[in-house]
Scaffold this motif. Sequence first.
Motif, PDB file in Angstrom:
ATOM      1  N   ARG A  31       0.834  -1.204   0.000  1.00 21.38           N
ATOM      2  CA  ARG A  31       0.000   0.000   0.000  1.00 21.38           C
ATOM      3  C   ARG A  31       0.868   1.254   0.000  1.00 21.38           C
ATOM      4  NH1 ARG A  31      -4.510   1.068   4.731  1.00 21.38           N
ATOM      5  NH2 ARG A  31      -5.538   2.842   3.766  1.00 21.38           N
ATOM      6  N   ILE A  32       0.419   2.248  -0.765  1.00 24.47           N
ATOM      7  CA  ILE A  32       0.969   3.601  -0.696  1.00 24.47           C
ATOM      8  C   ILE A  32      -0.223   4.515  -0.439  1.00 24.47           C
ATOM      9  CG2 ILE A  32       2.161   5.456  -1.898  1.00 24.47           C
ATOM     10  CD1 ILE A  32       3.555   3.292  -3.591  1.00 24.47           C
ATOM     11  N   LYS A  33      -0.178   5.238   0.685  1.00 23.32           N
ATOM     12  CA  LYS A  33      -1.319   6.060   1.110  1.00 23.32           C
ATOM     13  C   LYS A  33      -0.852   7.480   1.378  1.00 23.32           C
ATOM     14  CE  LYS A  33      -2.780   6.043   5.428  1.00 23.32           C
ATOM     15  NZ  LYS A  33      -3.293   5.511   6.704  1.00 23.32           N
ATOM     16  N   THR A  34      -1.492   8.441   0.715  1.00 17.90           N
ATOM     17  CA  THR A  34      -1.210   9.852   0.968  1.00 17.90           C
ATOM     18  C   THR A  34      -2.504  10.552   1.388  1.00 17.90           C
ATOM     19  OG1 THR A  34      -1.534  10.464  -1.361  1.00 17.90           O
ATOM     20  CG2 THR A  34       0.695   9.927  -0.679  1.00 17.90           C
ATOM     21  N   TRP A  35      -2.405  11.415   2.371  1.00 19.64           N
ATOM     22  CA  TRP A  35      -3.560  12.157   2.873  1.00 19.64           C
ATOM     23  C   TRP A  35      -3.933  13.278   1.920  1.00 19.64           C
ATOM     24  CZ3 TRP A  35      -6.426  11.636   7.409  1.00 19.64           C
ATOM     25  CH2 TRP A  35      -6.003  10.648   8.273  1.00 19.64           C
ATOM     26  N   GLN A  36      -5.205  13.596   1.893  1.00 18.46           N
ATOM     27  CA  GLN A  36      -5.669  14.752   1.133  1.00 18.46           C
ATOM     28  C   GLN A  36      -5.063  16.018   1.713  1.00 18.46           C
ATOM     29  OE1 GLN A  36      -9.746  15.010  -0.220  1.00 18.46           O
ATOM     30  NE2 GLN A  36     -10.198  13.162   0.979  1.00 18.46           N
ATOM     31  N   GLY A  37      -4.691  16.940   0.862  1.00 20.50           N
ATOM     32  CA  GLY A  37      -4.155  18.219   1.302  1.00 20.50           C
ATOM     33  C   GLY A  37      -2.644  18.228   1.499  1.00 20.50           C
ATOM     34  N   GLY A  38      -2.027  17.070   1.603  1.00 23.40           N
ATOM     35  CA  GLY A  38      -0.575  17.000   1.738  1.00 23.40           C
ATOM     36  C   GLY A  38       0.092  17.177   0.381  1.00 23.40           C
ATOM     37  N   PHE A  39       1.412  17.289   0.383  1.00 20.88           N
ATOM     38  CA  PHE A  39       2.130  17.422  -0.883  1.00 20.88           C
ATOM     39  C   PHE A  39       3.506  16.803  -0.754  1.00 20.88           C
ATOM     40  CE2 PHE A  39       2.921  21.079   1.714  1.00 20.88           C
ATOM     41  CZ  PHE A  39       4.240  21.411   1.512  1.00 20.88           C
ATOM     42  N   GLY A  40       4.132  16.537  -1.888  1.00 17.84           N
ATOM     43  CA  GLY A  40       5.458  15.930  -1.920  1.00 17.84           C
ATOM     44  C   GLY A  40       5.559  14.939  -3.061  1.00 17.84           C
ATOM     45  N   THR A  41       6.452  13.952  -2.907  1.00 12.98           N
ATOM     46  CA  THR A  41       6.659  12.969  -3.976  1.00 12.98           C
ATOM     47  C   THR A  41       6.870  11.578  -3.403  1.00 12.98           C
ATOM     48  OG1 THR A  41       9.056  13.292  -3.964  1.00 12.98           O
ATOM     49  CG2 THR A  41       7.784  14.663  -5.484  1.00 12.98           C
ATOM     50  N   VAL A  42       6.514  10.598  -4.210  1.00 18.38           N
ATOM     51  CA  VAL A  42       6.827   9.194  -3.949  1.00 18.38           C
ATOM     52  C   VAL A  42       7.428   8.674  -5.238  1.00 18.38           C
ATOM     53  CG1 VAL A  42       5.899   6.915  -3.413  1.00 18.38           C
ATOM     54  CG2 VAL A  42       4.951   8.928  -2.283  1.00 18.38           C
ATOM     55  N   SER A  43       8.671   8.164  -5.178  1.00 22.13           N
ATOM     56  CA  SER A  43       9.313   7.703  -6.405  1.00 22.13           C
ATOM     57  C   SER A  43      10.231   6.514  -6.143  1.00 22.13           C
ATOM     58  CB  SER A  43      10.124   8.843  -7.039  1.00 22.13           C
ATOM     59  OG  SER A  43      11.152   9.263  -6.164  1.00 22.13           O
ATOM     60  N   ASN A  44      10.446   5.755  -7.197  1.00 18.42           N
ATOM     61  CA  ASN A  44      11.336   4.593  -7.179  1.00 18.42           C
ATOM     62  C   ASN A  44      10.975   3.613  -6.063  1.00 18.42           C
ATOM     63  OD1 ASN A  44      13.369   2.982  -8.181  1.00 18.42           O
ATOM     64  ND2 ASN A  44      14.940   3.909  -6.917  1.00 18.42           N
ATOM     65  N   ILE A  45       9.702   3.216  -6.050  1.00 16.72           N
ATOM     66  CA  ILE A  45       9.202   2.210  -5.104  1.00 16.72           C
ATOM     67  C   ILE A  45       9.071   0.895  -5.867  1.00 16.72           C
ATOM     68  CG2 ILE A  45       7.336   1.605  -3.522  1.00 16.72           C
ATOM     69  CD1 ILE A  45       8.806   4.260  -2.830  1.00 16.72           C
ATOM     70  N   ASN A  46       9.655  -0.168  -5.351  1.00 21.27           N
ATOM     71  CA  ASN A  46       9.615  -1.473  -6.020  1.00 21.27           C
ATOM     72  C   ASN A  46       9.081  -2.535  -5.079  1.00 21.27           C
ATOM     73  OD1 ASN A  46      11.092  -0.968  -8.658  1.00 21.27           O
ATOM     74  ND2 ASN A  46      12.515  -0.120  -7.156  1.00 21.27           N
ATOM     75  N   PHE A  47       8.023  -3.219  -5.519  1.00 21.32           N
ATOM     76  CA  PHE A  47       7.490  -4.382  -4.836  1.00 21.32           C
ATOM     77  C   PHE A  47       7.766  -5.573  -5.733  1.00 21.32           C
ATOM     78  CE2 PHE A  47       4.434  -0.990  -3.392  1.00 21.32           C
ATOM     79  CZ  PHE A  47       4.853  -0.946  -2.066  1.00 21.32           C
ATOM     80  N   ASN A  48       8.647  -6.474  -5.322  1.00 21.87           N
ATOM     81  CA  ASN A  48       9.061  -7.603  -6.154  1.00 21.87           C
ATOM     82  C   ASN A  48       8.853  -8.929  -5.428  1.00 21.87           C
ATOM     83  OD1 ASN A  48      10.209  -5.841  -8.184  1.00 21.87           O
ATOM     84  ND2 ASN A  48      11.922  -5.549  -6.785  1.00 21.87           N
ATOM     85  N   ASN A  49       8.268  -9.884  -6.149  1.00 17.96           N
ATOM     86  CA  ASN A  49       8.100 -11.239  -5.634  1.00 17.96           C
ATOM     87  C   ASN A  49       7.388 -11.239  -4.282  1.00 17.96           C
ATOM     88  OD1 ASN A  49       8.294 -14.034  -5.790  1.00 17.96           O
ATOM     89  ND2 ASN A  49      10.229 -14.075  -4.680  1.00 17.96           N
ATOM     90  N   ILE A  50       6.209 -10.608  -4.246  1.00 12.68           N
ATOM     91  CA  ILE A  50       5.386 -10.565  -3.041  1.00 12.68           C
ATOM     92  C   ILE A  50       4.265 -11.590  -3.209  1.00 12.68           C
ATOM     93  CG2 ILE A  50       3.986  -9.130  -1.517  1.00 12.68           C
ATOM     94  CD1 ILE A  50       6.857  -8.097  -1.804  1.00 12.68           C
ATOM     95  N   ARG A  51       4.190 -12.541  -2.300  1.00  9.94           N
ATOM     96  CA  ARG A  51       3.151 -13.575  -2.336  1.00  9.94           C
ATOM     97  C   ARG A  51       2.024 -13.156  -1.394  1.00  9.94           C
ATOM     98  NH1 ARG A  51       3.184 -19.717  -2.790  1.00  9.94           N
ATOM     99  NH2 ARG A  51       1.332 -20.287  -1.614  1.00  9.94           N
TER     100      ARG A  51
END
Length: 74
Positions: A31-51
Amino acid sequence: IGSLGIRNSRACVSNITVEDSTIKYSDNGVRIKTWQGGFGTVSNINFNNIRMESVQNPIILDQHYCSTKSCANQ
């Protein structure tokens, strides 16, 4: 990765890798969760081989999180 930008704050997250993992009997998986009204960046997130086993919501990307049902879209 959650609660980014709570109370209109700035949040920057990058270079996160989660791999070779198992999530069982959970409401939420990755999960990636950001609140309303906030600001910024989310980058280079990798989910690999998740069962996932018995996971209600395997993948959630929520850019307008609200903890109640009555939030106006910001």
